[in-house]
Design a protein around this motif. Structure first.
Motif, PDB file in Angstrom:
ATOM      1  N   LEU A  42      13.720   3.425  -7.125  1.00 29.00           N
ATOM      2  CA  LEU A  42      13.515   4.855  -6.922  1.00 29.00           C
ATOM      3  C   LEU A  42      13.486   5.586  -8.259  1.00 29.00           C
ATOM      4  CD1 LEU A  42      13.481   7.157  -4.758  1.00 29.00           C
ATOM      5  CD2 LEU A  42      15.931   7.297  -5.105  1.00 29.00           C
ATOM      6  N   GLU A  43      12.604   6.555  -8.365  1.00 24.19           N
ATOM      7  CA  GLU A  43      12.592   7.498  -9.483  1.00 24.19           C
ATOM      8  C   GLU A  43      13.261   8.773  -8.977  1.00 24.19           C
ATOM      9  OE1 GLU A  43      11.764   7.758 -12.643  1.00 24.19           O
ATOM     10  OE2 GLU A  43      10.989   5.731 -12.890  1.00 24.19           O
ATOM     11  N   SER A  44      14.568   8.847  -9.099  1.00 27.55           N
ATOM     12  CA  SER A  44      15.319   9.944  -8.482  1.00 27.55           C
ATOM     13  C   SER A  44      14.967  11.312  -9.061  1.00 27.55           C
ATOM     14  CB  SER A  44      16.819   9.689  -8.580  1.00 27.55           C
ATOM     15  OG  SER A  44      17.198   9.561  -9.928  1.00 27.55           O
ATOM     16  N   SER A  45      14.460  11.360 -10.277  1.00 27.67           N
ATOM     17  CA  SER A  45      14.132  12.660 -10.871  1.00 27.67           C
ATOM     18  C   SER A  45      13.048  13.380 -10.074  1.00 27.67           C
ATOM     19  CB  SER A  45      13.699  12.493 -12.331  1.00 27.67           C
ATOM     20  OG  SER A  45      12.527  11.709 -12.411  1.00 27.67           O
ATOM     21  N   ARG A  46      12.105  12.631  -9.503  1.00 22.42           N
ATOM     22  CA  ARG A  46      11.041  13.260  -8.698  1.00 22.42           C
ATOM     23  C   ARG A  46      11.614  13.847  -7.407  1.00 22.42           C
ATOM     24  NH1 ARG A  46       6.649  15.330  -9.937  1.00 22.42           N
ATOM     25  NH2 ARG A  46       5.418  14.416  -8.310  1.00 22.42           N
TER      26      ARG A  46
ATOM     27  N   LYS B 223       0.835  -1.213   0.000  1.00 18.44           N
ATOM     28  CA  LYS B 223       0.000   0.000   0.000  1.00 18.44           C
ATOM     29  C   LYS B 223       0.868   1.261   0.000  1.00 18.44           C
ATOM     30  CE  LYS B 223      -4.059  -2.040   2.154  1.00 18.44           C
ATOM     31  NZ  LYS B 223      -4.951  -2.031   3.305  1.00 18.44           N
ATOM     32  N   HIS B 224       1.918   1.251   0.809  1.00 17.37           N
ATOM     33  CA  HIS B 224       2.814   2.413   0.853  1.00 17.37           C
ATOM     34  C   HIS B 224       3.528   2.599  -0.481  1.00 17.37           C
ATOM     35  CE1 HIS B 224       2.355   3.675   4.994  1.00 17.37           C
ATOM     36  NE2 HIS B 224       2.515   2.428   5.408  1.00 17.37           N
ATOM     37  N   LEU B 225       3.941   1.512  -1.107  1.00 18.77           N
ATOM     38  CA  LEU B 225       4.602   1.607  -2.406  1.00 18.77           C
ATOM     39  C   LEU B 225       3.656   2.159  -3.468  1.00 18.77           C
ATOM     40  CD1 LEU B 225       6.694  -1.680  -2.368  1.00 18.77           C
ATOM     41  CD2 LEU B 225       7.593   0.658  -2.356  1.00 18.77           C
ATOM     42  N   LYS B 226       2.388   1.839  -3.370  1.00 17.86           N
ATOM     43  CA  LYS B 226       1.402   2.381  -4.316  1.00 17.86           C
ATOM     44  C   LYS B 226       1.303   3.896  -4.175  1.00 17.86           C
ATOM     45  CE  LYS B 226      -3.130   2.142  -6.303  1.00 17.86           C
ATOM     46  NZ  LYS B 226      -2.876   3.341  -7.040  1.00 17.86           N
ATOM     47  N   VAL B 227       1.287   4.385  -2.937  1.00 20.32           N
ATOM     48  CA  VAL B 227       1.255   5.837  -2.710  1.00 20.32           C
ATOM     49  C   VAL B 227       2.505   6.486  -3.308  1.00 20.32           C
ATOM     50  CG1 VAL B 227       1.292   7.646  -0.936  1.00 20.32           C
ATOM     51  CG2 VAL B 227      -0.201   5.660  -0.661  1.00 20.32           C
ATOM     52  N   LEU B 228       3.656   5.867  -3.063  1.00 22.68           N
ATOM     53  CA  LEU B 228       4.910   6.404  -3.603  1.00 22.68           C
ATOM     54  C   LEU B 228       4.913   6.362  -5.131  1.00 22.68           C
ATOM     55  CD1 LEU B 228       7.397   4.801  -1.052  1.00 22.68           C
ATOM     56  CD2 LEU B 228       6.823   7.233  -1.246  1.00 22.68           C
ATOM     57  N   ALA B 229       4.372   5.296  -5.703  1.00 22.09           N
ATOM     58  CA  ALA B 229       4.306   5.184  -7.163  1.00 22.09           C
ATOM     59  C   ALA B 229       3.361   6.226  -7.740  1.00 22.09           C
ATOM     60  CB  ALA B 229       3.868   3.773  -7.555  1.00 22.09           C
ATOM     61  N   ASP B 230       2.228   6.450  -7.080  1.00 17.72           N
ATOM     62  CA  ASP B 230       1.277   7.464  -7.548  1.00 17.72           C
ATOM     63  C   ASP B 230       1.897   8.860  -7.530  1.00 17.72           C
ATOM     64  OD1 ASP B 230      -0.617   5.488  -7.959  1.00 17.72           O
ATOM     65  OD2 ASP B 230      -1.759   5.949  -6.140  1.00 17.72           O
ATOM     66  N   ALA B 231       2.821   9.092  -6.601  1.00 13.09           N
ATOM     67  CA  ALA B 231       3.517  10.377  -6.521  1.00 13.09           C
ATOM     68  C   ALA B 231       4.699  10.434  -7.491  1.00 13.09           C
ATOM     69  CB  ALA B 231       4.000  10.623  -5.087  1.00 13.09           C
ATOM     70  N   GLY B 232       4.976   9.319  -8.168  1.00 14.35           N
ATOM     71  CA  GLY B 232       6.074   9.282  -9.130  1.00 14.35           C
ATOM     72  C   GLY B 232       7.434   9.058  -8.510  1.00 14.35           C
ATOM     73  N   LEU B 233       7.470   8.632  -7.251  1.00 15.40           N
ATOM     74  CA  LEU B 233       8.742   8.456  -6.560  1.00 15.40           C
ATOM     75  C   LEU B 233       9.374   7.087  -6.769  1.00 15.40           C
ATOM     76  CD1 LEU B 233       7.766  10.261  -3.277  1.00 15.40           C
ATOM     77  CD2 LEU B 233       9.602  10.940  -4.834  1.00 15.40           C
ATOM     78  N   VAL B 234       8.570   6.080  -7.042  1.00 15.32           N
ATOM     79  CA  VAL B 234       9.088   4.734  -7.276  1.00 15.32           C
ATOM     80  C   VAL B 234       8.368   4.130  -8.479  1.00 15.32           C
ATOM     81  CG1 VAL B 234       9.647   4.317  -4.835  1.00 15.32           C
ATOM     82  CG2 VAL B 234       7.430   3.575  -5.725  1.00 15.32           C
ATOM     83  N   ARG B 235       8.961   3.092  -9.020  1.00 21.22           N
ATOM     84  CA  ARG B 235       8.306   2.334 -10.084  1.00 21.22           C
ATOM     85  C   ARG B 235       8.642   0.868  -9.887  1.00 21.22           C
ATOM     86  NH1 ARG B 235      11.906   3.242 -15.514  1.00 21.22           N
ATOM     87  NH2 ARG B 235      13.888   3.140 -14.446  1.00 21.22           N
ATOM     88  N   ASP B 236       7.777   0.034 -10.403  1.00 26.04           N
ATOM     89  CA  ASP B 236       8.010  -1.393 -10.258  1.00 26.04           C
ATOM     90  C   ASP B 236       8.511  -1.977 -11.567  1.00 26.04           C
ATOM     91  OD1 ASP B 236       5.471  -1.043 -11.444  1.00 26.04           O
ATOM     92  OD2 ASP B 236       4.860  -3.043 -10.842  1.00 26.04           O
ATOM     93  N   LEU B 237       9.325  -2.984 -11.421  1.00 28.41           N
ATOM     94  CA  LEU B 237       9.906  -3.690 -12.553  1.00 28.41           C
ATOM     95  C   LEU B 237       9.592  -5.169 -12.382  1.00 28.41           C
ATOM     96  CD1 LEU B 237      13.464  -2.152 -12.147  1.00 28.41           C
ATOM     97  CD2 LEU B 237      11.758  -1.390 -13.778  1.00 28.41           C
ATOM     98  N   ARG B 238       9.340  -5.835 -13.473  1.00 28.48           N
ATOM     99  CA  ARG B 238       9.127  -7.280 -13.427  1.00 28.48           C
ATOM    100  C   ARG B 238      10.451  -7.971 -13.702  1.00 28.48           C
ATOM    101  NH1 ARG B 238       4.369  -8.567 -11.075  1.00 28.48           N
ATOM    102  NH2 ARG B 238       2.731  -7.240 -11.879  1.00 28.48           N
ATOM    103  N   SER B 239      10.780  -8.915 -12.861  1.00 24.52           N
ATOM    104  CA  SER B 239      11.966  -9.745 -13.059  1.00 24.52           C
ATOM    105  C   SER B 239      11.505 -11.185 -12.895  1.00 24.52           C
ATOM    106  CB  SER B 239      13.040  -9.382 -12.032  1.00 24.52           C
ATOM    107  OG  SER B 239      14.167 -10.223 -12.180  1.00 24.52           O
ATOM    108  N   GLY B 240      11.091 -11.789 -13.999  1.00 25.69           N
ATOM    109  CA  GLY B 240      10.483 -13.120 -13.923  1.00 25.69           C
ATOM    110  C   GLY B 240       9.151 -13.006 -13.213  1.00 25.69           C
ATOM    111  N   ARG B 241       8.979 -13.800 -12.169  1.00 33.15           N
ATOM    112  CA  ARG B 241       7.744 -13.747 -11.385  1.00 33.15           C
ATOM    113  C   ARG B 241       7.828 -12.717 -10.266  1.00 33.15           C
ATOM    114  NH1 ARG B 241       6.637 -19.675  -9.515  1.00 33.15           N
ATOM    115  NH2 ARG B 241       5.404 -18.445  -8.071  1.00 33.15           N
TER     116      ARG B 241
END
Length: 123
Positions: free
Chosen positions: A91-95, A67-85
């Protein structure tokens, strides 16, 4: 030049004078939570991490971190990457850099206000 705090109307106009301040609001709101701030610190030092890695050694649940990561992602601070499963978060350092620039604008305004205060007191 007034050294008094801005009125609501002039505070609203600051959003049009300094559009980067308006863009930074979601970032500062997201960083206002201790758990989210801790997640950002971990991602700053550890690169892309899984939720398991982010919760290691803590009492916070994986669901809470998600849930916390979703808030951070909505603010553009983090993004998720898929690595297999696995889903890794980074971190999105530009934000953070945009937020830092916003703080620089605010610091400049304070410096100007303090100079006006000094000049007024010296008269």
């Amino acid at each position: 030049m007034s050294i008094l705090p801005r009125t609501n109307a002039s505070a609203r106009s600051a959003g049009t004078k300094f559009p980067q301040l308006r863009k930074a609001v979601p970032v500062f709101a997201a960083l206002g939570d201790e758990t989210r701030l801790r997640l950002i610190v971990l991602l700053c030092t550890g690169g892309a991490l899984s939720i398991t890695q982010l919760t290691a050694g803590t009492e916070i649940t994986r669901q809470a971190v998600t849930k916390h990561l979703k808030v951070l992602a909505d603010a553009g601070l983090v993004r998720d990457l898929r690595s297999g499963r696995e889903r890794l978060w980074e971190l999105e350092s530009s934000r953070l850099e945009e937020a830092r620039r916003s703080l620089d604008v605010i610091a400049g305004q304070w410096d100007q206000a303090l100079l006006r205060l000094k000049a007024a007191l010296e008269k």
